[in-house]
Write a protein that holds these residues in place. Structure first.
Motif, PDB file in Angstrom:
ATOM      1  N   ILE A 280     -29.289  -8.187 -48.857  1.00 34.91           N
ATOM      2  CA  ILE A 280     -29.100  -9.545 -49.370  1.00 34.91           C
ATOM      3  C   ILE A 280     -30.106 -10.454 -48.667  1.00 34.91           C
ATOM      4  CG2 ILE A 280     -27.527 -11.509 -49.589  1.00 34.91           C
ATOM      5  CD1 ILE A 280     -25.203  -9.530 -49.432  1.00 34.91           C
TER       6      ILE A 280
ATOM      7  N   ILE B 257     -21.970 -13.786 -52.107  1.00 37.52           N
ATOM      8  CA  ILE B 257     -23.377 -13.380 -52.033  1.00 37.52           C
ATOM      9  C   ILE B 257     -24.266 -14.596 -51.753  1.00 37.52           C
ATOM     10  CG2 ILE B 257     -25.319 -12.408 -53.314  1.00 37.52           C
ATOM     11  CD1 ILE B 257     -23.236 -10.326 -52.563  1.00 37.52           C
ATOM     12  N   ALA B 258     -24.006 -15.694 -52.460  1.00 39.64           N
ATOM     13  CA  ALA B 258     -24.824 -16.896 -52.296  1.00 39.64           C
ATOM     14  C   ALA B 258     -24.718 -17.471 -50.892  1.00 39.64           C
ATOM     15  CB  ALA B 258     -24.421 -17.943 -53.331  1.00 39.64           C
TER      16      ALA B 258
ATOM     17  N   ASP C 239     -31.509 -14.528 -48.826  1.00 39.00           N
ATOM     18  CA  ASP C 239     -31.406 -15.886 -49.373  1.00 39.00           C
ATOM     19  C   ASP C 239     -30.376 -15.976 -50.495  1.00 39.00           C
ATOM     20  OD1 ASP C 239     -33.395 -16.911 -47.638  1.00 39.00           O
ATOM     21  OD2 ASP C 239     -34.968 -16.132 -48.961  1.00 39.00           O
ATOM     22  N   GLY C 240     -29.239 -15.326 -50.266  1.00 36.29           N
ATOM     23  CA  GLY C 240     -28.142 -15.421 -51.215  1.00 36.29           C
ATOM     24  C   GLY C 240     -28.326 -14.636 -52.488  1.00 36.29           C
ATOM     25  N   LYS C 241     -29.218 -13.621 -52.476  1.00 38.96           N
ATOM     26  CA  LYS C 241     -29.442 -12.807 -53.670  1.00 38.96           C
ATOM     27  C   LYS C 241     -29.441 -11.321 -53.297  1.00 38.96           C
ATOM     28  CE  LYS C 241     -32.166 -16.319 -56.092  1.00 38.96           C
ATOM     29  NZ  LYS C 241     -33.466 -16.640 -56.742  1.00 38.96           N
ATOM     30  N   ILE C 242     -28.913 -10.492 -54.205  1.00 33.84           N
ATOM     31  CA  ILE C 242     -28.935  -9.051 -54.009  1.00 33.84           C
ATOM     32  C   ILE C 242     -30.338  -8.547 -54.322  1.00 33.84           C
ATOM     33  CG2 ILE C 242     -27.967  -6.845 -54.744  1.00 33.84           C
ATOM     34  CD1 ILE C 242     -25.424  -8.357 -55.531  1.00 33.84           C
ATOM     35  N   CYS C 243     -30.973  -7.905 -53.341  1.00 33.45           N
ATOM     36  CA  CYS C 243     -32.357  -7.455 -53.498  1.00 33.45           C
ATOM     37  C   CYS C 243     -32.448  -5.933 -53.518  1.00 33.45           C
ATOM     38  CB  CYS C 243     -33.218  -8.066 -52.399  1.00 33.45           C
ATOM     39  SG  CYS C 243     -33.262  -9.883 -52.481  1.00 33.45           S
TER      40      CYS C 243
ATOM     41  N   GLU D 185     -19.856 -14.031 -56.508  1.00 34.69           N
ATOM     42  CA  GLU D 185     -21.116 -14.781 -56.550  1.00 34.69           C
ATOM     43  C   GLU D 185     -21.204 -15.778 -55.396  1.00 34.69           C
ATOM     44  OE1 GLU D 185     -20.268 -12.805 -60.165  1.00 34.69           O
ATOM     45  OE2 GLU D 185     -19.052 -14.310 -59.125  1.00 34.69           O
TER      46      GLU D 185
END
Length: 466
Positions: free
Chosen positions: A396, A362-363, A398-402, A359
């Motif tokens: 990824i 990714i963030a 802005d720190g999120k999995i898209c 986490e």
């Protein structure tokens, strides 16, 4: 099996013209494979092999041959034929053997031979039933397979070593193909073990494995083309370790290092990776897919610390290639079967746990790619140049999995990528596979925690990453 008396005569025949080492490798194995395709049992095969491989060494020369003629006369004739490759005087005579003892880390606890064909087919159908529940017309092909192998090996060599080992290993495969107007996508899962049949019934959820395979194929079917360019890439744990295995693991084998065909040759004690990287090749994990109690030269399997905090610490070494670098083998000599000459190979190879979490990694990534797993690719061990296609990947932002993306390819050099790993998580997992090289296809585990490469070239047809 071959008696000690016959082994002594065969080895001495091979040593008659000046070889300084001789080795007999006897193998007796049988394998079974069952397969179900689109609901019908389409594969049901059994195979056996039994034979002897004989290797002679003299300095840095190696001569290898194999035969199915296991009579005393046949084996001696084979040894004398190989001995013609040398024309010197005898330098060594074998008179006796000492049994090599080692810890049995992979005992046969629940033999596959004790379970019927019908039982294994029913097990596979449990997984296929779970795929059927998805009731998705885009699933156009399903395949499930169960394979097992029972292998007995006996080795004699001119160092006076002899040993026997019996192993069993099994693996299941699920392949799902999905298709629609967007194209065709294939997903694969293949967990395996040396524990025995009870691993599949007691520890593995076959329904979950099958369902995950189908869902991955369906998801990637809807994915857009991956953008291209240089970007940060987060690589998933488990099967993500195939990148390290191919791009960095093979160049750390003595077969490449000893000939100077590796970017890591002669660099023991030097910094080759970032401080957060430590890597291991461990043959000693009980029941693991790539584990061995003893290698094909009679050396016990070891846990080899290859890289420690970025510093190159060791290689995977077999006795023969070790001659060129003044090192003895460290339990890394393997082969597919008696038809292959052995050499240094990986076993369970992985990057060690770090201090971050998935986490957090990714963030900390504003814009980049999350590569969960890989499919085909190519590597040149002499330069560590590679290209690997991703079988599952996401953007990824802005720190999120898209959104998922397809067609992603990672391109680079293994020794350069090691220096660009800047974050390593604490979620190490291993993935089972087969590794092909000079000594054939062998069982290996790849693995790593989730990690981030600060920058790598990504190929794709989706334009610029935005």
């Amino acid at each position: 099996m071959i008696s000690k008396k016959v082994a002594i005569e065969v080895l001495n025949a091979g040593l008659s013209t000046g070889a300084d080492y001789a080795e007999i490798f006897f193998e007796d194995s049988h394998a079974n494979t069952l397969g179900i395709e689109n609901g019908k049992v389409g594969i049901s095969t059994s195979s056996s092999m039994c034979g002897v491989g004989l290797r002679l060494l003299k300095d840095n020369r190696s001569i290898y041959g194999y035969t199915n003629n296991l009579t005393k006369a046949g084996l001696i004739k084979h040894a004398l034929s190989l001995a013609k490759s040398f024309n010197g005087e005898r330098v060594l005579t074998v008179t006796n053997f000492k049994d090599v003892k080692c810890k049995n880390r992979n005992p046969i606890t629940d033999s596959y031979d004790n379970h019927s064909r019908e039982e294994k087919i029913a097990y596979l159908k449990e997984g296929l039933d779970e795929i059927s529940k998805l009731n998705d017309p885009r699933i156009v092909r399903t395949q499930a397979m169960f394979s097992s192998n029972h292998r007995f090996v006996q080795v004699y060599n001119s160092k006076g070593k002899t040993f026997k080992r019996a192993t069993e290993f099994g693996r299941i495969y699920f392949i799902v193909v999905c298709a629609d107007e967007n194209g065709i996508e294939t997903a694969f899962e293949g967990p395996g073990t040396q524990v025995g049949y009870n691993f599949f019934t007691d520890k593995l959820n076959v329904r979950e494995v099958a369902k995950t395979t189908a869902e991955k194929a369906l998801l990637m079917l809807t994915a857009k083309e991956c953008p291209s360019g240089k970007m940060p890439v987060v690589i998933g744990n488990g099967w993500g370790g195939v990148l390290f295995h191919e791009a960095c693991g093979h160049p750390l084998e003595a077969s490449a290092v000893s000939k100077g065909l590796s970017p890591f040759a002669g660099k023991i004690g030097q910094k080759i990776a970032s401080d957060v990287v430590s890597a291991v090749d461990d043959s000693t994990i009980p029941g693991a897919w790539g584990s061995i109690d003893i290698d094909d030269e009679g050396n016990p399997g070891e846990k080899r610390l290859l890289i420690k905090n970025g510093i190159l610490n060791d290689y995977m070494i077999d006795d023969f290639n070790g001659r060129r670098i003044n090192r003895e083998g460290n339990g890394a000599c393997r082969r597919q079967n008696y038809r292959y000459c052995p050499t240094s190979r990986m076993s369970n190879t992985y990057i060690c746990n770090g201090k971050s979490t998935k986490e957090e990694i990714i963030a900390a990534t504003k814009l980049g790619l999350y590569a969960v797993s890989f499919k085909g690719g190519s590597v040149d061990p002499s330069t560590s140049e590679f290209n690997f296609g991703c079988s599952e990947a996401y953007i990824i932002r802005d720190g999120k999995i898209c959104e998922p993306v397809k067609g992603a390819t990672l391109v680079g050099k293994g020794h350069e990528i090691l220096e660009k790993i800047d974050m390593v998580a604490n979620d190490l997992e291993l993935g089972q596979g087969m590794c092909g090289a000079a000594s054939g296809s062998i069982r290996t585990n790849v693995g790593q925690p989730t990690l981030r490469i600060s920058e790598i070239t990504v190929g794709g047809r989706g334009g610029e990453l935005k």
